[in-house]
Design a protein around this motif. Structure first.
Motif, PDB file in Angstrom:
ATOM      1  N   SER A   1      -6.553  -6.159   0.156  1.00 40.26           N
ATOM      2  CA  SER A   1      -8.125  -4.765   0.784  1.00 40.26           C
ATOM      3  C   SER A   1      -8.505  -5.834   1.719  1.00 40.26           C
ATOM      4  O   SER A   1      -8.781  -4.902   2.625  1.00 40.26           O
ATOM      5  N   ARG A   2      -7.802  -7.200   3.004  1.00 38.13           N
ATOM      6  CA  ARG A   2      -7.660  -7.004   4.008  1.00 38.13           C
ATOM      7  C   ARG A   2      -6.815  -7.418   4.666  1.00 38.13           C
ATOM      8  O   ARG A   2      -6.574  -8.092   5.490  1.00 38.13           O
ATOM      9  N   SER A   3      -5.979  -6.302   4.080  1.00 34.81           N
ATOM     10  CA  SER A   3      -4.336  -7.073   5.121  1.00 34.81           C
ATOM     11  C   SER A   3      -4.318  -5.683   6.325  1.00 34.81           C
ATOM     12  O   SER A   3      -5.008  -5.058   6.202  1.00 34.81           O
ATOM     13  N   LYS A   4      -3.537  -5.441   7.136  1.00 39.93           N
ATOM     14  CA  LYS A   4      -3.877  -4.630   8.120  1.00 39.93           C
ATOM     15  C   LYS A   4      -3.234  -3.357   7.635  1.00 39.93           C
ATOM     16  O   LYS A   4      -3.666  -2.852   8.425  1.00 39.93           O
ATOM     17  N   PHE A   5      -1.668  -3.378   7.163  1.00 34.75           N
ATOM     18  CA  PHE A   5      -2.121  -2.267   5.923  1.00 34.75           C
ATOM     19  C   PHE A   5      -2.884  -1.194   5.714  1.00 34.75           C
ATOM     20  O   PHE A   5      -3.028  -0.328   5.692  1.00 34.75           O
ATOM     21  N   PHE A   6      -4.085  -1.923   5.072  1.00 31.83           N
ATOM     22  CA  PHE A   6      -5.237  -1.774   4.388  1.00 31.83           C
ATOM     23  C   PHE A   6      -6.056  -0.953   5.021  1.00 31.83           C
ATOM     24  O   PHE A   6      -7.192  -0.127   5.159  1.00 31.83           O
ATOM     25  N   ALA A   7      -6.184  -1.992   6.399  1.00 31.33           N
ATOM     26  CA  ALA A   7      -7.114  -1.200   7.720  1.00 31.33           C
ATOM     27  C   ALA A   7      -6.864   0.526   7.947  1.00 31.33           C
ATOM     28  O   ALA A   7      -7.713   0.488   8.736  1.00 31.33           O
ATOM     29  N   CYS A   8      -5.202   0.245   8.442  1.00 31.36           N
ATOM     30  CA  CYS A   8      -4.727   1.860   8.726  1.00 31.36           C
ATOM     31  C   CYS A   8      -4.773   1.900   7.820  1.00 31.36           C
ATOM     32  O   CYS A   8      -5.301   3.527   7.960  1.00 31.36           O
ATOM     33  N   LEU A   9      -5.265   2.182   6.854  1.00 32.06           N
ATOM     34  CA  LEU A   9      -5.652   3.054   5.598  1.00 32.06           C
ATOM     35  C   LEU A   9      -6.155   3.553   5.724  1.00 32.06           C
ATOM     36  O   LEU A   9      -6.349   5.422   5.121  1.00 32.06           O
ATOM     37  N   LEU A  10      -8.135   2.667   5.425  1.00 31.50           N
ATOM     38  CA  LEU A  10      -8.976   3.798   5.498  1.00 31.50           C
ATOM     39  C   LEU A  10      -8.736   4.377   7.417  1.00 31.50           C
ATOM     40  O   LEU A  10     -10.092   4.865   7.210  1.00 31.50           O
ATOM     41  N   THR A  11      -8.083   3.665   8.121  1.00 36.05           N
ATOM     42  CA  THR A  11      -8.605   3.972   9.028  1.00 36.05           C
ATOM     43  C   THR A  11      -7.946   5.587   9.321  1.00 36.05           C
ATOM     44  O   THR A  11      -8.115   6.832   9.869  1.00 36.05           O
TER      45      THR A  11
END
Length: 223
Positions: free
Chosen positions: A11-21
């Protein structure tokens, strides 16, 4: 390989950050097109639209924009108060559950339902998510709007040119990925609305639910 998956999809990965964005851009386009021209995440845009509507004496959706901005602020305020309770991974991930629930319900509501009962709850949920998830590998970012991310992109690349440190290059590329995710989300939403109309928002609920299920599967395998 297993360690790579664990690192890249938490949940604190760059992948998840991009998913939320991606989801933020998706919902913004959805509410702007289908729910009265109000943005859920882009509060700067709401202020501009509100100002224009006041000057043009178009008061039909003013209360929706005001309520959405207040709801977004309330989500940030409450999550800031209770943030210490969301330090563990599963509690942190639980903050996206209200967004999943609201997106699911909104897809069932007909156009006859006032946007005042639809957009502000989405704004509140987006405020929760924006506050809970705002850092990856020591890099502060925003998954709800892009102005700050654009600035940080240029700062990172400028610092890389000056210092030649690869860490700044990686940071700049991360922000480029965030910008691309937001734009992609808005484009995909705009395209799918042609076919799914009000039900388009279900895709956000589906994506985030799939991520929760994936994380649950990872957790069960580790135990």
């Amino acid at each position: 390989m297993r360690n790579i998956v664990k690192r890249e999809f938490h949940s604190r990965s760059k992948f998840f950050a991009c998913l939320l964005t991606f989801c933020a851009g998706f919902v913004d386009a959805y509410t702007f097109i289908e729910r009265g021209g109000t943005l859920v995440a882009g509060q700067t845009g709401n202020v501009v639209f509100l100002s224009v509507e006041l000057i043009d004496h178009e008061t039909r959706e003013i209360e929706v924009k005001l309520a959405t901005m207040l709801a977004f602020m309330l989500g940030i305020f409450l999550m800031t108060i209770f943030q210490k309770h969301f330090e563990k991974s599963w509690w942190r991930l639980s903050s996206i559950a209200p967004l999943i629930l609201v997106c699911t319900l909104v897809g069932f509501l007909p156009v006859s339902v006032s946007n005042l009962y639809i957009v502000p709850p989405l704004g509140f949920c987006m405020g929760l998510v924006a506050t809970t998830f705002g850092e990856v590998d020591g890099i502060a970012y925003n998954n709800s709007f892009m102005t700050g991310n654009i600035k940080k992109t240029m700062v990172a690349f400028g610092t890389y040119v000056r210092s030649k440190q690869d860490s700044y290059l990686q940071e700049g590329l991360f922000f480029i990925a965030l910008l691309g995710s937001f734009v992609t989300g808005a484009i995909v939403s705009t395209y799918l609305i042609q076919f799914w109309m009000l039900q388009t928002i279900w895709l956000v609920a589906l994506i985030l639910s799939a991520f929760l299920i994936f994380r649950m599967t990872q957790y069960l395998h580790r135990t």
